[in-house]
Design an enzyme around this catalytic site. Structure first.
Site, PDB file in Angstrom:
ATOM      1  N   ASN A 263      -5.335   4.359   7.507  1.00 44.11           N
ATOM      2  CA  ASN A 263      -5.632   3.653   6.204  1.00 44.11           C
ATOM      3  C   ASN A 263      -4.784   4.542   5.133  1.00 44.11           C
ATOM      4  OD1 ASN A 263      -5.907   1.421   4.567  1.00 44.11           O
ATOM      5  ND2 ASN A 263      -7.748   2.533   3.677  1.00 44.11           N
TER       6      ASN A 263
ATOM      7  N   GLU B 152       1.158  -1.152  -0.117  1.00 42.09           N
ATOM      8  CA  GLU B 152      -0.077   0.162   0.043  1.00 42.09           C
ATOM      9  C   GLU B 152       0.715   1.361   0.025  1.00 42.09           C
ATOM     10  OE1 GLU B 152      -2.655   1.536  -0.065  1.00 42.09           O
ATOM     11  OE2 GLU B 152      -4.272   0.263   0.150  1.00 42.09           O
TER      12      GLU B 152
ATOM     13  N   ARG C 123      -8.098   1.503  12.855  1.00 43.46           N
ATOM     14  CA  ARG C 123      -6.602   1.656  12.363  1.00 43.46           C
ATOM     15  C   ARG C 123      -6.552   2.779  11.270  1.00 43.46           C
ATOM     16  NH1 ARG C 123      -5.509  -0.194   7.311  1.00 43.46           N
ATOM     17  NH2 ARG C 123      -6.309  -2.305   6.365  1.00 43.46           N
TER      18      ARG C 123
ATOM     19  N   ASP D  10      -9.992   2.162  -4.372  1.00 41.80           N
ATOM     20  CA  ASP D  10      -9.045   2.212  -3.269  1.00 41.80           C
ATOM     21  C   ASP D  10      -8.004   3.406  -3.374  1.00 41.80           C
ATOM     22  OD1 ASP D  10      -7.044   1.337  -1.192  1.00 41.80           O
ATOM     23  OD2 ASP D  10      -7.567  -0.657  -1.670  1.00 41.80           O
TER      24      ASP D  10
ATOM     25  N   ASN E 156      -9.709   6.422   1.945  1.00 44.91           N
ATOM     26  CA  ASN E 156      -8.820   6.015   0.990  1.00 44.91           C
ATOM     27  C   ASN E 156      -8.107   7.149   0.035  1.00 44.91           C
ATOM     28  OD1 ASN E 156      -7.487   3.374   0.553  1.00 44.91           O
ATOM     29  ND2 ASN E 156      -9.303   2.420   0.773  1.00 44.91           N
TER      30      ASN E 156
HETATM   31 CA    CA Z   1      -5.711   1.918   0.510  1.00 35.09          CA
END
Ligand code: CA
Length: 346
Positions: free
Chosen positions: A142, A48, A140, A248, A196
């Protein structure tokens, strides 16, 4: 309890039957016959947060599941990794302006300052500067990024009691400001499912934002002088456009168009946020496409992070490079280098 999910069966329940013909509907729109997609790193569990350092000609990214920060030096292909000690997740990494080896890193629910020389080490220790979501300890961090002025934005998501099942509406999007041993956090959006992708327009008056649970890309008015966000409007709905997967991570190119990673969609889509048109798509040989960033000497390589976390042995056999970073060349567009965060530790 309503759960956001990415498992195939529940995806059908969530999205309805309209999602099934999506591949056929979009395949013909691909405009990238000459592009080449190549895995350029060893696989990690959940790659990521790609960030291109133009100074170092290196790509930084995280592996959320091994709680590590990672670096790929492109010219040599050298890939290094450093786990953050005691972390349950490490969610994004942003270099600090003018301080080589200094980074702000999202660790669980804290923003930490980390020093890293870019070499393999068994464990690094961060210095926590600020924590968020104190009333939601199972959340959490991101995705997160610095805006063009170097202000850090980062978002959170709810607990994931089972893989792919995220408790909805528990996340927030924060702006972090201040210098020294502490940062202040300000929640600009709340009730977010999975905070995101972030990107800013070249004129800096628009912030693009993805809450994955919305299945949309949105635009928000942005005040570059203050970092305040204003009116929010949808610019691209993946379901309405028959796009497979969930939005995302995201980046923007020099033409002002967006590139959006489609988790469980095996693709990156190319969207014009002004006309709200799907311009095309790039197939990635991994289902769980998590984020994108332009890089390379000419800033014309699209680096794509992916995940292998939660895939079955059968799925992994079909996508052996899942979890790698892929480089997409030949797109004919370029982007901007990663923006570092303006932060002084003094
Ligand atoms: Ca992401």
């Amino acid at each position: 309890m309503w759960l956001l999910t990415t498992t195939p069966l529940a995806l059908l329940l969530l999205l309805g039957p309209s999602s099934s013909p999506a591949v056929e509907a979009t395949t013909s729109r691909s405009a990238y016959a000459d592009c080449v997609v190549t895995p350029v790193t060893r696989a990690v569990e959940l790659g990521e947060g790609p960030h291109w350092s133009h100074e170092e000609q290196a790509l930084y990214f995280v592996d959320i599941k091994s709680s590590s920060i990672n670096r790929l030096h492109v010219a040599t292909g050298k890939q290094t990794s450093a786990p953050i000690g005691g972390a349950s997740s490490v969610d994004f990494i942003v270099p600090v302006v003018g301080r080589p080896g200094a980074f702000l890193v999202a660790v669980d629910l804290s923003i930490s300052e980390v020093q890293w020389d870019g070499e393999d080490v068994s464990s690094l220790t961060g210095r926590a500067l600020v924590s968020v979501d104190a009333d939601k300890p199972d959340n959490r961090f991101n995705d997160g990024k610095a805006d063009p002025a170097g202000r850090l934005w980062g978002g959170t998501m709810g607990p994931e009691p089972e893989v792919g099942h995220v408790v909805p509406k528990q996340g927030s999007l924060y702006l972090f400001e201040g210098q020294g041993a502490a940062l202040s956090s300000q929640a600009w959006l709340t009730g977010v499912d999975i905070s995101n992708g972030l990107a800013w327009s070249a004129d800096n008056d628009t912030m693009f934002y993805i809450d994955t649970g919305s299945n949309r890309v949105d635009a928000l008015d942005y005040d570059a002088a203050t970092g305040q966000i204003g009116a929010r409007r949808p610019v691209f709905d993946l379901i309405q456009n028959n796009v497979t997967g969930h939005p995302d991570g995201m980046t923007i190119d020099r033409n002002g168009n967006l590139w959006v990673a489609c988790f469980d969609g095996s693709q990156v889509i190319h969207v014009d946020p002004r006309t709200r048109q799907l311009l095309g798509r790039v197939s990635i040989p991994a289902e769980r496409v998590t984020s994108v960033a332009f890089g390379g000497p000419q800033l014309d390589v699209l680096y794509v992070t992916t995940s292998r976390f939660g895939l079955t042995p059968e799925q992994l056999a079909k996508q052996p490079h899942a979890g790698s970073v892929f480089a997409v060349t030949g797109l004919g567009v370029s982007g901007l280098p990663g923006q570092s965060v303006a932060y002084s530790s003094v």
